[in-house]
Design a protein around this motif. Sequence first.
Motif, short mmCIF file in Angstrom:
data_model
loop_
_atom_site.label_atom_id
_atom_site.label_comp_id
_atom_site.label_asym_id
_atom_site.label_seq_id
_atom_site.Cartn_x
_atom_site.Cartn_y
_atom_site.Cartn_z
N GLU A 20 1.08 -1.42 0.16
CA GLU A 20 -0.15 0.41 0.06
C GLU A 20 0.45 1.25 0.38
O GLU A 20 0.50 2.26 -0.66
CB GLU A 20 -1.16 -0.17 0.95
N MET A 21 1.87 1.25 0.38
CA MET A 21 2.85 2.59 0.91
C MET A 21 3.67 2.35 -0.40
O MET A 21 3.38 3.50 -1.23
CB MET A 21 3.89 2.19 1.92
N ASN A 23 2.06 1.43 -3.34
CA ASN A 23 1.14 1.73 -4.32
C ASN A 23 0.85 3.66 -3.89
O ASN A 23 1.52 3.99 -5.01
CB ASN A 23 -0.15 1.30 -3.90
N LYS A 24 0.58 4.32 -3.05
CA LYS A 24 0.99 5.73 -2.58
C LYS A 24 1.95 6.25 -2.88
O LYS A 24 1.41 7.20 -3.77
CB LYS A 24 0.27 6.13 -1.35
N LYS A 25 3.19 5.80 -2.95
CA LYS A 25 4.66 6.52 -3.63
C LYS A 25 3.92 6.41 -5.20
O LYS A 25 4.67 7.69 -5.63
CB LYS A 25 5.52 5.46 -2.09
N MET A 27 1.66 6.37 -6.59
CA MET A 27 0.81 7.76 -7.55
C MET A 27 0.89 9.54 -7.16
O MET A 27 0.79 9.94 -7.72
CB MET A 27 -0.69 7.27 -6.72
N MET A 28 1.64 9.49 -6.09
CA MET A 28 2.26 10.89 -6.20
C MET A 28 3.02 11.09 -7.30
O MET A 28 3.41 12.14 -7.82
CB MET A 28 3.06 10.59 -4.28
N THR A 83 -0.38 0.43 -10.85
CA THR A 83 -0.75 0.77 -9.28
C THR A 83 -1.82 0.66 -8.71
O THR A 83 -2.62 0.61 -9.51
CB THR A 83 -0.39 1.83 -8.61
N GLY A 84 -1.94 -0.50 -7.80
CA GLY A 84 -3.22 -0.51 -6.87
C GLY A 84 -4.48 -1.58 -8.16
O GLY A 84 -4.06 -2.37 -9.22
N MET A 129 -6.00 0.82 -3.49
CA MET A 129 -4.46 0.40 -3.34
C MET A 129 -4.55 -1.24 -2.84
O MET A 129 -3.42 -1.79 -3.51
CB MET A 129 -3.78 1.35 -2.42
#
Length: 132
Positions: A20-21, A23-25, A27-28, A83-84, A129
């Motif tokens: 999850e972390m 994927n968030k990175k 997406m940023m 991603t995700g 995510m």
Amino acid sequence: MENYNEKAEKALLEMVKKEEMQNKKLMMYENVIGFSSTISFLIQVLVAVFFVKNTTAQILLFILAFAFLIVGVSFALKIEAETGYYECQKCHNKYVPKYSSVYFAMHLGTTRYMKCPKCGKKSWQKKVMSKE
């Protein structure tokens, strides 16, 4: 045996959090690439319109601006596609779509109107995510 199961479950939860972390990175990074290529496009178009008087140079700047925009958006969409997961609103299946599906789908942010590979129905599918 219980201790092993407990450790395995803890390790699995830790892996899900890491995914999850990550994927968030990603997406940023997608947002940074998308915004920077859009800003670059706008600046080049404004320069071509207001500051360049030579028609040939204006055309070259327009072509260059569109090339940067297309490359930037394509990279951003590649990140988004991989991603995700997307979740079908009909059958709640979570899946990673093909790049072409993401590229040509109508969208509002990261929610896209696509066909689910499991149930075959089209719906607005939200980006999630994790698979759980």
